[in-house]
Scaffold this motif. Structure first.
Motif, mmCIF file in Angstrom:
data_model
loop_
_atom_site.group_PDB
_atom_site.id
_atom_site.type_symbol
_atom_site.label_atom_id
_atom_site.label_comp_id
_atom_site.label_asym_id
_atom_site.label_seq_id
_atom_site.Cartn_x
_atom_site.Cartn_y
_atom_site.Cartn_z
ATOM 1 N N TYR A 186 0.714 -1.329 -0.033
ATOM 2 C CA TYR A 186 0.023 0.190 -0.181
ATOM 3 C C TYR A 186 0.841 1.193 0.045
ATOM 4 O O TYR A 186 0.779 2.312 -0.945
ATOM 5 N N TYR A 187 2.054 0.965 0.681
ATOM 6 C CA TYR A 187 2.701 2.353 0.887
ATOM 7 C C TYR A 187 3.513 2.592 -0.371
ATOM 8 O O TYR A 187 3.703 3.624 -0.856
ATOM 9 N N GLU A 188 4.027 1.584 -1.109
ATOM 10 C CA GLU A 188 4.795 1.554 -2.209
ATOM 11 C C GLU A 188 3.816 2.038 -3.356
ATOM 12 O O GLU A 188 4.517 3.028 -4.128
ATOM 13 N N ALA A 189 2.740 1.638 -3.318
ATOM 14 C CA ALA A 189 1.817 2.060 -4.474
ATOM 15 C C ALA A 189 1.548 3.526 -4.070
ATOM 16 O O ALA A 189 1.382 4.382 -5.078
ATOM 17 N N ALA A 190 1.341 3.953 -3.060
ATOM 18 C CA ALA A 190 1.136 5.447 -2.764
ATOM 19 C C ALA A 190 2.289 6.361 -3.095
ATOM 20 O O ALA A 190 2.211 7.383 -3.772
ATOM 21 N N LYS A 191 3.492 5.805 -2.862
ATOM 22 C CA LYS A 191 4.813 6.469 -3.226
ATOM 23 C C LYS A 191 5.157 6.581 -4.900
ATOM 24 O O LYS A 191 5.209 7.800 -5.238
ATOM 25 N N VAL A 192 4.355 5.568 -5.537
ATOM 26 C CA VAL A 192 4.430 5.686 -6.843
ATOM 27 C C VAL A 192 3.417 6.607 -7.438
ATOM 28 O O VAL A 192 3.649 7.651 -8.451
ATOM 29 N N ALA A 208 4.896 11.817 3.045
ATOM 30 C CA ALA A 208 4.590 11.123 4.308
ATOM 31 C C ALA A 208 3.418 11.387 5.037
ATOM 32 O O ALA A 208 2.795 10.497 5.436
ATOM 33 N N TRP A 209 2.894 12.488 5.125
ATOM 34 C CA TRP A 209 1.886 12.984 5.752
ATOM 35 C C TRP A 209 0.647 12.424 4.945
ATOM 36 O O TRP A 209 -0.527 11.654 5.846
ATOM 37 N N HIS A 210 0.157 12.177 3.713
ATOM 38 C CA HIS A 210 -0.875 11.573 3.115
ATOM 39 C C HIS A 210 -0.813 9.999 3.440
ATOM 40 O O HIS A 210 -1.892 9.567 3.344
ATOM 41 N N ARG A 211 0.413 9.537 3.349
ATOM 42 C CA ARG A 211 0.530 8.079 3.536
ATOM 43 C C ARG A 211 -0.101 7.654 5.126
ATOM 44 O O ARG A 211 -0.846 6.682 5.171
ATOM 45 N N PHE A 212 0.368 8.648 6.054
ATOM 46 C CA PHE A 212 0.127 8.487 7.223
ATOM 47 C C PHE A 212 -1.569 8.683 7.432
ATOM 48 O O PHE A 212 -2.041 7.890 8.170
ATOM 49 N N ARG A 213 -2.240 9.765 7.075
ATOM 50 C CA ARG A 213 -3.444 9.930 7.002
ATOM 51 C C ARG A 213 -4.451 9.009 6.356
ATOM 52 O O ARG A 213 -5.516 8.533 6.779
ATOM 53 N N ASN A 214 -3.938 8.490 5.223
ATOM 54 C CA ASN A 214 -4.796 7.780 4.169
ATOM 55 C C ASN A 214 -4.493 6.504 4.254
ATOM 56 O O ASN A 214 -5.544 5.527 3.624
ATOM 57 N N ILE A 215 -3.620 6.040 4.635
ATOM 58 C CA ILE A 215 -3.142 4.476 4.886
ATOM 59 C C ILE A 215 -3.099 3.914 6.358
ATOM 60 O O ILE A 215 -3.654 3.110 6.716
ATOM 61 N N THR A 216 -2.216 4.436 7.089
ATOM 62 C CA THR A 216 -1.810 4.081 8.381
ATOM 63 C C THR A 216 -3.153 4.369 9.680
ATOM 64 O O THR A 216 -3.545 3.445 10.080
ATOM 65 N N LEU A 217 -3.503 5.514 9.326
ATOM 66 C CA LEU A 217 -4.575 5.855 10.382
ATOM 67 C C LEU A 217 -5.835 4.989 10.275
ATOM 68 O O LEU A 217 -6.291 4.211 11.081
ATOM 69 N N PRO A 218 -6.230 4.647 8.976
ATOM 70 C CA PRO A 218 -7.626 3.915 9.112
ATOM 71 C C PRO A 218 -7.335 2.507 9.152
ATOM 72 O O PRO A 218 -7.905 1.750 9.691
ATOM 73 N N LEU A 219 -6.106 1.971 8.801
ATOM 74 C CA LEU A 219 -5.695 0.389 8.893
ATOM 75 C C LEU A 219 -5.172 0.248 10.209
ATOM 76 O O LEU A 219 -5.352 -1.105 10.684
#
Length: 310
Positions: free
Chosen positions: A205-211, A216-227
């Motif tokens: 999920y993080y690798e796809a978001a980086k692509v 970093a903030w958007h990955r934390f907010r949209n991937i880390t926090l929900p999951l």
């Protein structure tokens, strides 16, 4: 040619091979449940019966030899006496602040200790160590550290020219000083729960978001926090229950003082028992039970519903 009477035919069908009589089938279905009976009896004797007895004695003025039914007088006294109602307010403050701080700090520490940093294993042990120390030991240690005259904290502040406050002797600070200690003691467990949730998130999920160019903030907010929401639910529920029921740390550090400034429901209940007001203290136990249930059950249902909606 012999004939079979209708009643005999019915009995022949019921007892025919391959079909068991209803009574025998009922006995076989009930047989495993008999093994639950000893556990059910123990649960009733140790938990159900004392709970209902507590509800009854909360409406009485009782001693070991006499019981007098007085209706809601104990509850009226509990909520109208300023010293007792102060404990109720402090309980809500203590539970809310300790739970909120453990969630925020536990998540931040969990994110830090699951990243690629130096001495990560050692830092994990350091963060979790306070959880292993007894609550009484923590209370005595911080009582000495927070001494207004000889405490290490105020001595350290004096070195930089700051006049340290009376952490446990100032009525406006005592409860919040204990809250800080409780958060220090329990944040390691919250961080551990968050680390378990964070390492379970697939890295794809993080690798796809980086692509896609997510920072970093958007990955934390949209991937880390929900999951990581299941871990958040666990931390909130555990820390809130522990905060609302906290007694040992408060009693060791201040005894509910100065005055009644840091009293919570649990310490109020203990004091009423010690003074011999058994009915009033039992009413306090019922109030504590109702408060914990009224806060935890709706919150647990709401958090689980949000988790299901993901």
């Amino acid at each position: 040619m012999a004939t079979i009477a209708p009643s005999d035919a019915t009995e022949a069908v019921v007892t025919s091979p391959g079909k068991r009589p209803p009574r025998r089938k009922y006995a076989q279905r009930m047989y495993p449940r008999w093994f639950l009976l000893p556990g059910a009896v123990i649960f009733f004797v140790l938990f159900i019966a004392p709970t209902f007895a507590s509800f009854y004695y909360a409406f009485t003025r009782w001693t070991l030899f006499d019981v007098e039914f007085i209706g809601f007088d104990n509850f009226v006294t509990f909520f109208t006496d300023p010293q007792l109602s102060k404990g109720f307010t402090n309980t809500l403050i203590f539970g809310t602040l300790t739970s909120g701080l453990k969630v925020v700090l536990g998540l931040l520490i969990g994110v830090l200790l699951t990243s690629e940093i130096w001495a990560r294993g050692y830092l994990r042990a350091v963060v979790f160590f306070p959880v292993l120390v007894s609550t009484v030991g923590v209370g005595i240690t911080f009582q000495a550290l927070m001494d207004p005259y000889d405490g290490l904290i105020n001595r350290a502040l004096a070195v930089v020219g700051i006049d340290g406050p009376g952490w446990l002797t100032n009525p406006d600070l005592a409860l919040y000083s204990i809250i800080i200690v409780d958060v220090w003691r329990g944040v390691g467990l919250a961080a551990l729960i968050y680390m378990a949730g964070l390492v379970a998130i697939p890295q794809e999920y993080y690798e796809a978001a980086k692509v896609d160019g997510a920072g970093a903030w958007h990955r934390f907010r949209n991937i880390t926090l929900p999951l990581v929401r299941p871990a958040t639910t666990t931390v909130i529920i555990l820390s809130l229950i522990g905060g609302l029921r906290e007694f040992q740390l408060i009693w060791v550090m201040t005894g509910g003082g100065p005055g009644f400034a840091s009293d919570v429901l649990a310490s109020v209940i203990y004091k009423q028992y010690a003074y011999g007001f058994y009915g009033l203290s039992t009413a306090g136990n019922v109030v504590l039970f109702v408060v914990v249930s009224a806060v935890i059950l709706p919150l647990f249902w709401w958090l689980n519903r949000k988790q299901t909606d993901l």
